[in-house]
Design a protein around this motif. Structure first.
Motif, PDB file in Angstrom:
ATOM      1  N   PHE A 136      -7.857  16.491  23.571  1.00  0.00           N
ATOM      2  CA  PHE A 136      -7.095  17.013  24.707  1.00  0.00           C
ATOM      3  C   PHE A 136      -6.350  18.299  24.349  1.00  0.00           C
ATOM      4  O   PHE A 136      -6.222  19.194  25.194  1.00  0.00           O
ATOM      5  CB  PHE A 136      -6.108  15.964  25.206  1.00  0.00           C
ATOM      6  N   ASP A 137      -5.841  18.400  23.116  1.00  0.00           N
ATOM      7  CA  ASP A 137      -5.095  19.607  22.766  1.00  0.00           C
ATOM      8  C   ASP A 137      -5.994  20.840  22.781  1.00  0.00           C
ATOM      9  O   ASP A 137      -5.589  21.912  23.234  1.00  0.00           O
ATOM     10  CB  ASP A 137      -4.382  19.453  21.412  1.00  0.00           C
ATOM     11  N   VAL A 138      -7.225  20.692  22.334  1.00  0.00           N
ATOM     12  CA  VAL A 138      -8.162  21.815  22.372  1.00  0.00           C
ATOM     13  C   VAL A 138      -8.555  22.121  23.820  1.00  0.00           C
ATOM     14  O   VAL A 138      -8.640  23.291  24.219  1.00  0.00           O
ATOM     15  CB  VAL A 138      -9.403  21.519  21.512  1.00  0.00           C
ATOM     16  N   ALA A 139      -8.767  21.083  24.617  1.00  0.00           N
ATOM     17  CA  ALA A 139      -9.104  21.295  26.029  1.00  0.00           C
ATOM     18  C   ALA A 139      -8.006  22.056  26.760  1.00  0.00           C
ATOM     19  O   ALA A 139      -8.291  22.829  27.693  1.00  0.00           O
ATOM     20  CB  ALA A 139      -9.362  19.955  26.707  1.00  0.00           C
ATOM     21  N   SER A 140      -6.760  21.869  26.354  1.00  0.00           N
ATOM     22  CA  SER A 140      -5.661  22.560  27.030  1.00  0.00           C
ATOM     23  C   SER A 140      -5.706  24.078  26.832  1.00  0.00           C
ATOM     24  O   SER A 140      -4.991  24.816  27.513  1.00  0.00           O
ATOM     25  CB  SER A 140      -4.307  22.021  26.537  1.00  0.00           C
ATOM     26  N   LEU A 141      -6.560  24.538  25.926  1.00  0.00           N
ATOM     27  CA  LEU A 141      -6.733  25.977  25.727  1.00  0.00           C
ATOM     28  C   LEU A 141      -7.601  26.610  26.813  1.00  0.00           C
ATOM     29  O   LEU A 141      -7.762  27.829  26.852  1.00  0.00           O
ATOM     30  CB  LEU A 141      -7.377  26.251  24.367  1.00  0.00           C
ATOM     31  N   ASN A 142      -8.169  25.796  27.687  1.00  0.00           N
ATOM     32  CA  ASN A 142      -9.102  26.303  28.690  1.00  0.00           C
ATOM     33  C   ASN A 142      -8.499  27.447  29.512  1.00  0.00           C
ATOM     34  O   ASN A 142      -9.136  28.485  29.710  1.00  0.00           O
ATOM     35  CB  ASN A 142      -9.529  25.170  29.614  1.00  0.00           C
ATOM     36  N   GLU A 143      -7.265  27.269  29.993  1.00  0.00           N
ATOM     37  CA  GLU A 143      -6.659  28.300  30.850  1.00  0.00           C
ATOM     38  C   GLU A 143      -6.410  29.610  30.097  1.00  0.00           C
ATOM     39  O   GLU A 143      -6.839  30.683  30.560  1.00  0.00           O
ATOM     40  CB  GLU A 143      -5.378  27.760  31.488  1.00  0.00           C
TER      41      GLU A 143
END
Length: 347
Positions: A136-143
């Motif tokens: 999830f922490d890596v996914a939060s970099l999407n924006e």
């Protein structure tokens, strides 16, 4: 009434964690349990301001801002009319799609909360699903990576180009990654913090320059060859400059270093205006390109973020639990203390 905890501005350079009503999804909505949310420079701007100005008819006073526009989480409730999503889906969010205002940037909801309501939930528009192979922490970099991708798209840099990125923060490093993934020949990252330059090399930059210690023009000439401006004055052979630093010195440096036909893409927010050497721009026919947000890139980046997740994970310098949100924002407010802080919300 069920409540949840949410982070908002609490005065100048302060946050407060408050209990607010937990949203209830309507027929077209989804409720996401937030598992990670990054902290952005925009959050810091709101903190410095102590909130944001209310509308004029409310007197113009500063009002609190629900923070967080870089969330990733899992769907826990779905409205009856929502299609293409399932309970348990892991999703990233388009904060600009919310009808009640941009999530975390003055809208009704903030992503730095235990739960987030996705209004009019629609795959490919308001959310994108990602696999459980991505933390999830890596996914939060999407924006933020969508912001970086838009800047690279605006540059139109191609395989034969030589590019310089100013600023080795998350956006600058993200831009360096995207440039290399699209096959750009040579990418240089410029900063004044050694640890950030080391990270730039780790994520794939071809070279780095510490502009506080080195003659930048001379180093770029060494790396990119010598060219000239319209008057025949010697200049480095750099094709594209990308400003992810947001300081006047960068703009002036580019004008003084640009060859004939070079481009400057400005993605960083300049806090203060600066004098522009229009004559210098003319002598190089320098093209200034502004890059704002992510008109199409918000979910364009998601599959590649998934594919190259280990590379992007290097951008995160601190993972801080939600229970220590004060410390997370303190790190972000302290110059040089952190590169990318992600707040995590675990079971």
């Amino acid at each position: 009434m069920s409540t949840m905890k949410s982070v908002r501005t609490g005065g100048v350079d302060k946050i407060e964690v408050v209990d607010v009503e937990r949203p209830v999804p309507g027929p077209k909505d989804a409720l996401v349990r937030i598992r990670a949310c990054g902290i952005c420079g925009t959050d810091v701007t709101f903190l410095h301001m102590g909130g944001m100005p209310a509308r004029a008819h409310l007197g113009g006073e500063m009002v609190p801002v629900a923070l967080g526009h870089e969330p990733a989480g899992e769907i826990v409730e779905l409205g009856s009319d929502v299609e293409g999503l399932n309970i348990g889906d892991r999703v990233v969010v388009n904060p600009q799609d919310a009808p009640t205002g941009i999530i975390g940037c003055g809208g009704k909801y903030g992503g730095m909360s235990e739960f987030l309501l996705i209004e009019n939930a629609e795959v490919g528009r308001s959310v994108a699903v990602f696999p459980d192979t991505v933390p999830f922490d890596v996914a939060s970099l999407n924006e933020p990576m969508a912001v970086a991708r838009h800047a690279v798209n605006r540059s139109e840099a191609g395989p034969g180009d030589k590019v310089v990125v100013f600023g080795a923060g998350p956006i600058g490093l993200g831009a360096a990654i995207w440039l290399k993934l699209r096959g750009v020949e040579h990418v240089v990252v410029v900063d004044v913090i050694p640890s950030r330059l080391e990270k730039a090399l780790a994520v794939g930059a071809d070279a780095v320059v510490n502009s506080a210690e080195e003659d930048l023009a001379a180093r770029l000439t060494e790396l990119h060859g010598q060219s000239a401006n319209a008057l025949g004055q010697p200049r480095p052979g750099t094709d594209v400059f990308l400003d992810a630093a947001g300081v006047a010195a960068v703009f002036n440096t580019v004008v003084n270093s640009a060859k004939w036909g070079a481009k400057l893409v400005m993605v960083a927010v300049h806090k203060k205006g600066s004098e522009i050497d229009l004559g210098g721009m003319l002598r190089s026919e320098l093209t200034l390109i502004a890059s704002q947000g992510y008109p199409t890139e918000i979910f364009e980046v998601t599959p590649e973020l998934v594919e190259h997740r280990e590379r992007f994970a290097r951008l995160i310098s601190h993972r801080v639990p939600f229970s220590e949100a004060d410390r997370a924002f303190e790190l972000t407010l302290t110059p040089g203390a952190a590169e990318k802080v992600v707040v995590t919300l675990d079971d």
